[in-house]
Motif scaffolding. Structure first.
Motif, PDB file in Angstrom:
ATOM      1  N   LYS A 105      47.331  -3.848  22.230  1.00 52.95           N
ATOM      2  CA  LYS A 105      46.392  -2.887  22.795  1.00 52.95           C
ATOM      3  C   LYS A 105      45.141  -3.561  23.338  1.00 52.95           C
ATOM      4  CE  LYS A 105      45.916   1.050  20.666  1.00 52.95           C
ATOM      5  NZ  LYS A 105      45.655   2.090  19.648  1.00 52.95           N
ATOM      6  N   GLY A 106      44.801  -4.696  22.746  1.00 52.52           N
ATOM      7  CA  GLY A 106      43.610  -5.418  23.176  1.00 52.52           C
ATOM      8  C   GLY A 106      42.523  -5.408  22.122  1.00 52.52           C
ATOM      9  N   GLU A 107      41.766  -6.492  22.058  1.00 50.70           N
ATOM     10  CA  GLU A 107      40.679  -6.625  21.080  1.00 50.70           C
ATOM     11  C   GLU A 107      39.713  -5.467  21.204  1.00 50.70           C
ATOM     12  OE1 GLU A 107      38.583  -9.485  18.320  1.00 50.70           O
ATOM     13  OE2 GLU A 107      40.338  -9.938  19.539  1.00 50.70           O
ATOM     14  N   GLY A 108      39.322  -4.921  20.043  1.00 52.72           N
ATOM     15  CA  GLY A 108      38.360  -3.834  20.008  1.00 52.72           C
ATOM     16  C   GLY A 108      38.975  -2.454  20.087  1.00 52.72           C
ATOM     17  N   GLN A 109      40.267  -2.358  20.418  1.00 52.51           N
ATOM     18  CA  GLN A 109      40.916  -1.046  20.515  1.00 52.51           C
ATOM     19  C   GLN A 109      41.267  -0.521  19.122  1.00 52.51           C
ATOM     20  OE1 GLN A 109      41.390   0.762  23.470  1.00 52.51           O
ATOM     21  NE2 GLN A 109      39.942  -0.856  24.051  1.00 52.51           N
ATOM     22  N   PRO A 110      41.147   0.782  18.908  1.00 52.60           N
ATOM     23  CA  PRO A 110      41.411   1.341  17.573  1.00 52.60           C
ATOM     24  C   PRO A 110      42.900   1.376  17.254  1.00 52.60           C
ATOM     25  CG  PRO A 110      40.952   3.100  19.120  1.00 52.60           C
ATOM     26  CD  PRO A 110      40.703   1.813  19.861  1.00 52.60           C
ATOM     27  N   VAL A 111      43.190   1.307  15.957  1.00 49.26           N
ATOM     28  CA  VAL A 111      44.555   1.442  15.459  1.00 49.26           C
ATOM     29  C   VAL A 111      44.617   2.709  14.615  1.00 49.26           C
ATOM     30  CG1 VAL A 111      46.367   0.415  14.050  1.00 49.26           C
ATOM     31  CG2 VAL A 111      44.905  -1.059  15.434  1.00 49.26           C
ATOM     32  N   GLY A 112      45.484   3.637  14.998  1.00 47.10           N
ATOM     33  CA  GLY A 112      45.598   4.900  14.283  1.00 47.10           C
ATOM     34  C   GLY A 112      46.615   4.812  13.158  1.00 47.10           C
ATOM     35  N   ILE A 113      46.224   5.308  11.987  1.00 45.05           N
ATOM     36  CA  ILE A 113      47.065   5.260  10.794  1.00 45.05           C
ATOM     37  C   ILE A 113      47.478   6.664  10.388  1.00 45.05           C
ATOM     38  CG2 ILE A 113      47.233   4.513   8.382  1.00 45.05           C
ATOM     39  CD1 ILE A 113      46.805   2.183  10.277  1.00 45.05           C
ATOM     40  N   ALA A 114      48.774   6.855  10.128  1.00 41.90           N
ATOM     41  CA  ALA A 114      49.266   8.088   9.515  1.00 41.90           C
ATOM     42  C   ALA A 114      49.676   7.751   8.088  1.00 41.90           C
ATOM     43  CB  ALA A 114      50.456   8.639  10.288  1.00 41.90           C
ATOM     44  N   LEU A 115      49.097   8.446   7.126  1.00 36.80           N
ATOM     45  CA  LEU A 115      49.382   8.199   5.714  1.00 36.80           C
ATOM     46  C   LEU A 115      50.296   9.306   5.194  1.00 36.80           C
ATOM     47  CD1 LEU A 115      48.838   6.598   3.100  1.00 36.80           C
ATOM     48  CD2 LEU A 115      46.758   7.975   2.779  1.00 36.80           C
ATOM     49  N   LEU A 116      51.479   8.918   4.738  1.00 37.01           N
ATOM     50  CA  LEU A 116      52.436   9.883   4.206  1.00 37.01           C
ATOM     51  C   LEU A 116      52.447   9.780   2.692  1.00 37.01           C
ATOM     52  CD1 LEU A 116      55.446   9.200   6.646  1.00 37.01           C
ATOM     53  CD2 LEU A 116      53.377  10.568   7.034  1.00 37.01           C
ATOM     54  N   GLY A 117      51.854  10.760   2.046  1.00 38.75           N
ATOM     55  CA  GLY A 117      51.780  10.772   0.585  1.00 38.75           C
ATOM     56  C   GLY A 117      50.375  10.501   0.104  1.00 38.75           C
ATOM     57  N   LEU A 118      49.956  11.272  -0.904  1.00 39.03           N
ATOM     58  CA  LEU A 118      48.599  11.124  -1.429  1.00 39.03           C
ATOM     59  C   LEU A 118      48.620  11.166  -2.953  1.00 39.03           C
ATOM     60  CD1 LEU A 118      45.821  10.736  -0.052  1.00 39.03           C
ATOM     61  CD2 LEU A 118      45.413  13.173  -0.369  1.00 39.03           C
ATOM     62  N   GLY A 119      49.584  10.444  -3.526  1.00 34.40           N
ATOM     63  CA  GLY A 119      49.620  10.301  -4.968  1.00 34.40           C
ATOM     64  C   GLY A 119      48.682   9.196  -5.412  1.00 34.40           C
ATOM     65  N   THR A 120      48.997   8.570  -6.524  1.00 33.22           N
ATOM     66  CA  THR A 120      48.129   7.514  -7.067  1.00 33.22           C
ATOM     67  C   THR A 120      47.906   6.399  -6.065  1.00 33.22           C
ATOM     68  OG1 THR A 120      48.956   7.989  -9.293  1.00 33.22           O
ATOM     69  CG2 THR A 120      47.853   5.875  -8.959  1.00 33.22           C
ATOM     70  N   VAL A 121      48.982   5.925  -5.441  1.00 30.76           N
ATOM     71  CA  VAL A 121      48.864   4.820  -4.477  1.00 30.76           C
ATOM     72  C   VAL A 121      48.244   5.309  -3.184  1.00 30.76           C
ATOM     73  CG1 VAL A 121      50.137   3.100  -3.134  1.00 30.76           C
ATOM     74  CG2 VAL A 121      50.811   3.588  -5.496  1.00 30.76           C
ATOM     75  N   GLY A 122      48.720   6.437  -2.661  1.00 25.47           N
ATOM     76  CA  GLY A 122      48.199   6.944  -1.398  1.00 25.47           C
ATOM     77  C   GLY A 122      46.709   7.222  -1.448  1.00 25.47           C
ATOM     78  N   ALA A 123      46.247   7.820  -2.537  1.00 25.65           N
ATOM     79  CA  ALA A 123      44.815   8.112  -2.673  1.00 25.65           C
ATOM     80  C   ALA A 123      43.989   6.829  -2.686  1.00 25.65           C
ATOM     81  CB  ALA A 123      44.566   8.915  -3.949  1.00 25.65           C
ATOM     82  N   GLU A 124      44.515   5.790  -3.335  1.00 29.68           N
ATOM     83  CA  GLU A 124      43.795   4.518  -3.388  1.00 29.68           C
ATOM     84  C   GLU A 124      43.799   3.829  -2.027  1.00 29.68           C
ATOM     85  OE1 GLU A 124      41.451   1.695  -5.444  1.00 29.68           O
ATOM     86  OE2 GLU A 124      42.001   3.793  -5.799  1.00 29.68           O
ATOM     87  N   VAL A 125      44.902   3.921  -1.314  1.00 30.95           N
ATOM     88  CA  VAL A 125      44.958   3.355   0.045  1.00 30.95           C
ATOM     89  C   VAL A 125      43.920   4.036   0.937  1.00 30.95           C
ATOM     90  CG1 VAL A 125      46.358   3.221   2.149  1.00 30.95           C
ATOM     91  CG2 VAL A 125      47.355   2.591  -0.060  1.00 30.95           C
ATOM     92  N   PHE A 126      43.858   5.351   0.867  1.00 32.55           N
ATOM     93  CA  PHE A 126      42.884   6.095   1.682  1.00 32.55           C
ATOM     94  C   PHE A 126      41.461   5.696   1.320  1.00 32.55           C
ATOM     95  CE2 PHE A 126      40.068   9.610   2.648  1.00 32.55           C
ATOM     96  CZ  PHE A 126      40.446   9.964   3.932  1.00 32.55           C
ATOM     97  N   ARG A 127      41.171   5.624   0.024  1.00 33.43           N
ATOM     98  CA  ARG A 127      39.814   5.275  -0.409  1.00 33.43           C
ATOM     99  C   ARG A 127      39.400   3.897   0.095  1.00 33.43           C
ATOM    100  NH1 ARG A 127      37.094   2.414  -4.127  1.00 33.43           N
ATOM    101  NH2 ARG A 127      38.979   1.521  -5.070  1.00 33.43           N
ATOM    102  N   LEU A 128      40.276   2.919  -0.077  1.00 31.55           N
ATOM    103  CA  LEU A 128      39.930   1.553   0.312  1.00 31.55           C
ATOM    104  C   LEU A 128      39.832   1.389   1.820  1.00 31.55           C
ATOM    105  CD1 LEU A 128      42.121  -0.392  -2.275  1.00 31.55           C
ATOM    106  CD2 LEU A 128      39.625  -0.169  -2.269  1.00 31.55           C
ATOM    107  N   LEU A 129      40.677   2.101   2.567  1.00 31.99           N
ATOM    108  CA  LEU A 129      40.577   2.045   4.027  1.00 31.99           C
ATOM    109  C   LEU A 129      39.215   2.522   4.505  1.00 31.99           C
ATOM    110  CD1 LEU A 129      44.052   3.286   5.360  1.00 31.99           C
ATOM    111  CD2 LEU A 129      42.936   1.108   5.892  1.00 31.99           C
ATOM    112  N   ASN A 130      38.694   3.526   3.840  1.00 32.86           N
ATOM    113  CA  ASN A 130      37.376   4.048   4.225  1.00 32.86           C
ATOM    114  C   ASN A 130      36.241   3.197   3.672  1.00 32.86           C
ATOM    115  OD1 ASN A 130      37.538   6.890   5.668  1.00 32.86           O
ATOM    116  ND2 ASN A 130      39.235   6.770   4.217  1.00 32.86           N
ATOM    117  N   GLU A 131      36.366   2.769   2.417  1.00 34.40           N
ATOM    118  CA  GLU A 131      35.286   2.010   1.786  1.00 34.40           C
ATOM    119  C   GLU A 131      35.061   0.658   2.451  1.00 34.40           C
ATOM    120  OE1 GLU A 131      34.182   0.281  -2.670  1.00 34.40           O
ATOM    121  OE2 GLU A 131      35.495   2.024  -2.450  1.00 34.40           O
TER     122      GLU A 131
END
Length: 443
Positions: A13-39
């Motif tokens: 896509k080129g340097e600086g372009q955003p990468v969109g993530i779709a997260l499937l599942g929000l259990g113990t692992v999914g919730a932690e993945v979401f938290r760390l991606l934002n933090e």
């Protein structure tokens, strides 16, 4: 200071372009993945070369409030989320096989790279998933599918890609290791150790997948496929669990200088004709106290790799849990996202060797056999003759007095599984043998 250019490399896509993530599942692992991606979003932007942005989170009930997650990000329509044009990488942390397979295949065919922590899915359908990824020219990452944060998948796909691996053995299930370690250190029964593991959250309410070895067998299939460049599935793995292990077995092992561990063992075998095959199995195993795997305690995992050039290597750490698994998932997210920005693909899974999977009966192993026998002169000679008739010699023999006869513990030298299994059946048919209490293989 480094100057960044909006440059496209290959099909990126080129340097600086955003990468969109779709997260499937929000259990113990999914919730932690979401938290760390934002933090750590700013760090991920630097590591990837562009912003990493969560476009949506697929859950079973979108009406349920989730702390720290905007309601508009939640959706019950995982298929629609996958197909969105602003989604580049799909992260699957649902678990199970059929529904996740449907979603992962749809994502790959839609040109999305996929990161999954689903060992059962990968072990059952790796061929199909890899083919879909290749046809679409996208990445399929699954580091978290084996031993969570321990980077064993990346090691096999990249670091040891130029070597010839002979054997992989390891403790790849934290629940069973916790139970066996508790039995050894406290003298607890299997039932009491399992109850404690459940109370502490190491064992599920239904622990079958762990204690019967199914979880470890899925991981063994993945390790064997990667290590030997050969497709090995869950159904190819011989599997036995730990539910029959007793406190007496643990005590006898300790007295002989061993610890009992549930091992996943993957081996390259060479026949008398020089032809190679592979074997993958999971079962309780007597490990010499001096071996590094014997000292792996509590819920930790460890994988021991023997390679032709590199020699012996051991990888040790937390093999389960939300944080360690999320760490492995996010490492894959960074890799897949970088490739989306800069172009290129991760190393593909290669099954060029296509070695046959050996019949379990032809595997060379050793047995530790614990028997209750009649306490009379000549019993040992009768029992020894059963082994001698099959050409199997005994390494050690130990006899103890018992309440009803005598207890006899023998350790064999190496022989094929089918021969040793036949010997055990013959022993069970002897009048002099009251019972074969246990049969445990040695590493």
């Amino acid at each position: 200071m480094t100057e960044h250019h909006n440059t496209t490399y290959g099909n990126g896509k080129g340097e600086g372009q955003p990468v969109g993530i779709a997260l499937l599942g929000l259990g113990t692992v999914g919730a932690e993945v979401f938290r760390l991606l934002n933090e750590y979003n700013a760090d991920f932007t630097q590591r990837v070369g562009g912003p990493v942005e969560v476009r949506g989170v697929a859950v079973s009930d979108a009406s349920k409030a989730r702390e720290g997650i905007a309601p508009e990000l939640l959706t019950e329509d995982a298929h629609a989320l996958i197909q969105r044009e602003d989604v580049d990488v799909v992260v699957e942390v649902i678990g199970g096989i059929d529904y996740p397979r449907e979603l992962v295949l749809a994502a790959l065919r839609a040109g999305k790279s996929v990161v999954t922590a689903n060992k059962a899915l990968v072990a059952a359908h790796a061929d199909e998933l890899a083919k879909a990824a290749d046809e679409a020219g996208v990445d399929l990452y699954f580091e978290a599918a084996v031993a969570a944060a321990i980077p064993v998948v990346g090691m096999l796909r990249r670091s040891l890609a130029g070597d010839k691996i002979q054997r992989i053995s390891g403790i790849v299930n934290g629940t069973t290791n916790f139970i066996l370690d508790a039995m050894e250190t406290t003298g607890a029964s299997y039932e009491d150790a399992l109850a404690e593991a459940t109370r502490l959250g190491y064992a599920e309410a239904d622990p079958t997948a762990d204690v019967e070895g199914h979880d470890a067998a899925s991981k063994a299939a993945i390790l064997a496929s990667l290590g030997f460049h050969t497709r090995v599935t869950f159904d190819d793995v011989h599997c036995e669990g730990i539910s029959a292990i007793t406190a007496e077995d643990i005590q006898a092992a300790n007295q002989a200088g061993y610890s009992i561990k549930l091992l996943a063992i993957c081996e390259r075998l060479t026949g008398e004709d020089g032809k190679e095959s592979v074997n993958a199995r999971v079962h309780p195993t007597l490990v010499p106290k001096e071996h590094p795997l014997a000292s792996v305690s509590k819920s930790f995992n460890a994988i021991f790799v023997e390679a032709e050039a590199a020699g012996s290597l051991m990888f040790y750490g937390n093999g389960a849990g939300g944080n360690p698994t999320a760490s492995a998932v996010l490492g894959d997210v960074v890799g897949a996202s970088r490739n989306k920005v800069h172009g290129g693909r991760a190393p593909e899974e290669n099954t060029y060797a296509n070695l046959p999977v050996a019949d379990f009966g032809q595997t060379q192993t050793r047995y530790h056999i614990d028997m209750q026998v009649k306490d009379r002169t000549g019993v040992l000679a009768v029992i020894s003759s059963v082994f001698a008739e099959q050409g199997v010699s005994l390494r050690t023999v130990r006899q103890e007095e018992g309440k009803d006869g005598a207890r006899l513990i023998v350790v064999t030298h190496a022989a094929t599984e089918s021969v040793l299994d036949g010997i055990v059946r013959a022993l069970e048919g002897l009048d002099d043998v009251h019972a074969v209490n246990s049969v445990i293989r040695l590493s």
